[in-house]
Motif scaffolding. Sequence first.
Motif, PDB file in Angstrom:
ATOM      1  N   ALA A  32     -68.636  -9.101 -12.355  1.00 54.95           N
ATOM      2  CA  ALA A  32     -68.336  -7.708 -12.785  1.00 54.95           C
ATOM      3  C   ALA A  32     -69.818  -6.690 -12.587  1.00 54.95           C
ATOM      4  CB  ALA A  32     -67.739  -7.489 -14.239  1.00 54.95           C
ATOM      5  N   ASP A  33     -70.818  -7.393 -13.073  1.00 52.45           N
ATOM      6  CA  ASP A  33     -72.020  -6.825 -12.889  1.00 52.45           C
ATOM      7  C   ASP A  33     -72.433  -6.592 -11.419  1.00 52.45           C
ATOM      8  OD1 ASP A  33     -72.491  -6.591 -15.748  1.00 52.45           O
ATOM      9  OD2 ASP A  33     -73.475  -8.332 -15.802  1.00 52.45           O
ATOM     10  N   LYS A  34     -72.282  -7.516 -10.764  1.00 49.55           N
ATOM     11  CA  LYS A  34     -72.518  -7.499  -9.434  1.00 49.55           C
ATOM     12  C   LYS A  34     -71.940  -6.443  -8.467  1.00 49.55           C
ATOM     13  CE  LYS A  34     -72.668 -10.415  -5.007  1.00 49.55           C
ATOM     14  NZ  LYS A  34     -74.121 -10.004  -4.721  1.00 49.55           N
ATOM     15  N   PHE A  35     -70.535  -6.232  -8.940  1.00 55.67           N
ATOM     16  CA  PHE A  35     -69.823  -5.115  -8.490  1.00 55.67           C
ATOM     17  C   PHE A  35     -69.589  -3.760  -9.137  1.00 55.67           C
ATOM     18  CE2 PHE A  35     -68.278  -8.806  -6.062  1.00 55.67           C
ATOM     19  CZ  PHE A  35     -68.405  -8.191  -4.563  1.00 55.67           C
ATOM     20  N   SER A  36     -70.565  -3.872 -10.145  1.00 57.81           N
ATOM     21  CA  SER A  36     -70.839  -2.517 -10.989  1.00 57.81           C
ATOM     22  C   SER A  36     -69.087  -2.184 -11.368  1.00 57.81           C
ATOM     23  CB  SER A  36     -71.067  -1.388 -10.239  1.00 57.81           C
ATOM     24  OG  SER A  36     -72.679  -1.822  -9.995  1.00 57.81           O
ATOM     25  N   CYS A  37     -68.511  -3.090 -11.886  1.00 56.30           N
ATOM     26  CA  CYS A  37     -66.941  -2.857 -12.344  1.00 56.30           C
ATOM     27  C   CYS A  37     -66.948  -3.309 -13.767  1.00 56.30           C
ATOM     28  CB  CYS A  37     -66.067  -3.204 -11.328  1.00 56.30           C
ATOM     29  SG  CYS A  37     -65.956  -5.078 -11.095  1.00 56.30           S
ATOM     30  N   VAL A  38     -65.462  -2.996 -14.516  1.00 55.25           N
ATOM     31  CA  VAL A  38     -65.300  -3.524 -15.440  1.00 55.25           C
ATOM     32  C   VAL A  38     -64.601  -4.988 -15.218  1.00 55.25           C
ATOM     33  CG1 VAL A  38     -64.879  -1.472 -16.721  1.00 55.25           C
ATOM     34  CG2 VAL A  38     -63.102  -2.595 -15.538  1.00 55.25           C
ATOM     35  N   PRO A  39     -64.841  -6.076 -16.207  1.00 52.28           N
ATOM     36  CA  PRO A  39     -64.214  -7.402 -16.179  1.00 52.28           C
ATOM     37  C   PRO A  39     -62.869  -7.523 -15.930  1.00 52.28           C
ATOM     38  CG  PRO A  39     -66.090  -7.364 -17.968  1.00 52.28           C
ATOM     39  CD  PRO A  39     -65.590  -5.778 -17.346  1.00 52.28           C
ATOM     40  N   SER A  40     -62.161  -6.344 -16.313  1.00 52.37           N
ATOM     41  CA  SER A  40     -60.785  -6.510 -16.066  1.00 52.37           C
ATOM     42  C   SER A  40     -60.267  -6.227 -14.606  1.00 52.37           C
ATOM     43  CB  SER A  40     -60.128  -5.451 -16.947  1.00 52.37           C
ATOM     44  OG  SER A  40     -60.277  -4.196 -16.710  1.00 52.37           O
ATOM     45  N   GLN A  41     -61.375  -5.839 -13.669  1.00 48.49           N
ATOM     46  CA  GLN A  41     -60.958  -5.646 -12.561  1.00 48.49           C
ATOM     47  C   GLN A  41     -61.105  -6.821 -11.638  1.00 48.49           C
ATOM     48  OE1 GLN A  41     -60.686  -2.386 -10.966  1.00 48.49           O
ATOM     49  NE2 GLN A  41     -60.155  -3.593  -9.044  1.00 48.49           N
ATOM     50  N   ILE A  42     -61.846  -7.770 -12.271  1.00 47.32           N
ATOM     51  CA  ILE A  42     -62.180  -9.131 -11.976  1.00 47.32           C
ATOM     52  C   ILE A  42     -60.839  -9.775 -12.066  1.00 47.32           C
ATOM     53  CG2 ILE A  42     -63.371 -11.266 -11.689  1.00 47.32           C
ATOM     54  CD1 ILE A  42     -64.810  -8.917 -10.725  1.00 47.32           C
ATOM     55  N   ASN A  43     -60.324  -9.579 -13.143  1.00 48.67           N
ATOM     56  CA  ASN A  43     -59.165 -10.170 -13.614  1.00 48.67           C
ATOM     57  C   ASN A  43     -57.887  -9.697 -12.772  1.00 48.67           C
ATOM     58  OD1 ASN A  43     -60.255 -11.611 -15.750  1.00 48.67           O
ATOM     59  ND2 ASN A  43     -59.318 -10.271 -17.533  1.00 48.67           N
ATOM     60  N   TYR A  44     -57.900  -8.599 -12.333  1.00 48.95           N
ATOM     61  CA  TYR A  44     -56.751  -7.902 -11.628  1.00 48.95           C
ATOM     62  C   TYR A  44     -56.873  -8.590 -10.062  1.00 48.95           C
ATOM     63  CZ  TYR A  44     -54.213  -4.851  -8.477  1.00 48.95           C
ATOM     64  OH  TYR A  44     -53.560  -4.258  -7.352  1.00 48.95           O
ATOM     65  N   VAL A  45     -58.092  -8.679  -9.582  1.00 44.34           N
ATOM     66  CA  VAL A  45     -58.128  -9.223  -8.142  1.00 44.34           C
ATOM     67  C   VAL A  45     -57.756 -10.811  -8.393  1.00 44.34           C
ATOM     68  CG1 VAL A  45     -59.620  -9.985  -6.494  1.00 44.34           C
ATOM     69  CG2 VAL A  45     -59.866  -7.480  -7.485  1.00 44.34           C
ATOM     70  N   ILE A  46     -58.213 -11.252  -9.098  1.00 44.43           N
ATOM     71  CA  ILE A  46     -58.050 -12.963  -9.286  1.00 44.43           C
ATOM     72  C   ILE A  46     -56.459 -13.126  -9.385  1.00 44.43           C
ATOM     73  CG2 ILE A  46     -58.361 -15.042 -10.410  1.00 44.43           C
ATOM     74  CD1 ILE A  46     -61.228 -13.959 -10.949  1.00 44.43           C
ATOM     75  N   SER A  47     -55.902 -12.455 -10.339  1.00 46.73           N
ATOM     76  CA  SER A  47     -54.453 -12.544 -10.667  1.00 46.73           C
ATOM     77  C   SER A  47     -53.548 -12.349  -9.520  1.00 46.73           C
ATOM     78  CB  SER A  47     -53.980 -12.009 -12.062  1.00 46.73           C
ATOM     79  OG  SER A  47     -54.093 -10.601 -12.115  1.00 46.73           O
ATOM     80  N   THR A  48     -53.860 -11.255  -8.882  1.00 39.72           N
ATOM     81  CA  THR A  48     -53.037 -10.682  -7.778  1.00 39.72           C
ATOM     82  C   THR A  48     -53.215 -11.218  -6.560  1.00 39.72           C
ATOM     83  OG1 THR A  48     -54.229  -8.874  -7.379  1.00 39.72           O
ATOM     84  CG2 THR A  48     -52.516  -8.421  -9.120  1.00 39.72           C
ATOM     85  N   ARG A  49     -54.557 -11.534  -6.442  1.00 39.63           N
ATOM     86  CA  ARG A  49     -54.697 -12.132  -4.640  1.00 39.63           C
ATOM     87  C   ARG A  49     -55.224 -13.482  -4.741  1.00 39.63           C
ATOM     88  NH1 ARG A  49     -57.684  -6.674  -2.222  1.00 39.63           N
ATOM     89  NH2 ARG A  49     -56.314  -5.281  -3.330  1.00 39.63           N
ATOM     90  N   PHE A  50     -55.296 -14.210  -5.769  1.00 41.69           N
ATOM     91  CA  PHE A  50     -55.567 -15.655  -5.869  1.00 41.69           C
ATOM     92  C   PHE A  50     -54.467 -16.394  -6.527  1.00 41.69           C
ATOM     93  CE2 PHE A  50     -59.400 -13.367  -4.810  1.00 41.69           C
ATOM     94  CZ  PHE A  50     -59.909 -14.245  -3.640  1.00 41.69           C
ATOM     95  N   THR A  51     -53.089 -16.208  -5.972  1.00 42.45           N
ATOM     96  CA  THR A  51     -52.145 -16.876  -6.579  1.00 42.45           C
ATOM     97  C   THR A  51     -51.738 -18.226  -5.990  1.00 42.45           C
ATOM     98  OG1 THR A  51     -50.452 -15.764  -5.201  1.00 42.45           O
ATOM     99  CG2 THR A  51     -51.344 -14.585  -7.314  1.00 42.45           C
ATOM    100  N   MET A  52     -50.944 -18.909  -6.717  1.00 42.00           N
ATOM    101  CA  MET A  52     -50.283 -20.186  -5.866  1.00 42.00           C
ATOM    102  C   MET A  52     -49.686 -19.876  -4.811  1.00 42.00           C
ATOM    103  SD  MET A  52     -50.564 -23.560  -6.666  1.00 42.00           S
ATOM    104  CE  MET A  52     -50.524 -24.038  -8.503  1.00 42.00           C
TER     105      MET A  52
END
Length: 153
Positions: A32-52
């Motif tokens: 999140a620091d690297k991309f200057s965003c909130v940690p929940s943005q990282i959660n969103y990307v992982i939960s929607t784009r890195f699914t089974m």
Amino acid sequence: MRNISDLIEQYLKHMLQDSPEGAVEIQRNDLADKFSCVPSQINYVISTRFTMEKGYMVESKRGGGGYIRIQRIDLPALKAIQYHIEQTIGECVDQSAAEGLIYQLEEARLVSKREANLLRAAVQRETIALKLPLRDEMRARLLRSMLISLLVK
């Protein structure tokens, strides 16, 4: 210009591609620091784009020293692709699962972008204008038939 979610997704995919184990461990706050965003943005990307369905396994450990581990799940060898298709699709498949499988095949470069777009168009609920559960059964038959024709030579 690409949005932040696309940038995070591409960054993680490049990390996975460069990883000899096919897996990466990240700390949500560091990313999140690297991309200057909130940690929940990282959660969103992982939960929607890195699914089974898209070919990824995600595990996380919370607390101090916690991490998120993303691992690419490879498709079986081409010899076993027909069996994999049968097992994944079964007798009926919903639109989300069908699109996930198509995405996984495209990411593995087993189908081209054009072929993937044609497959997606064929399995959309608007294309298969039937009531459930018949629609999911028809989608499974169409998808299985098209994939076997494309992949099993």
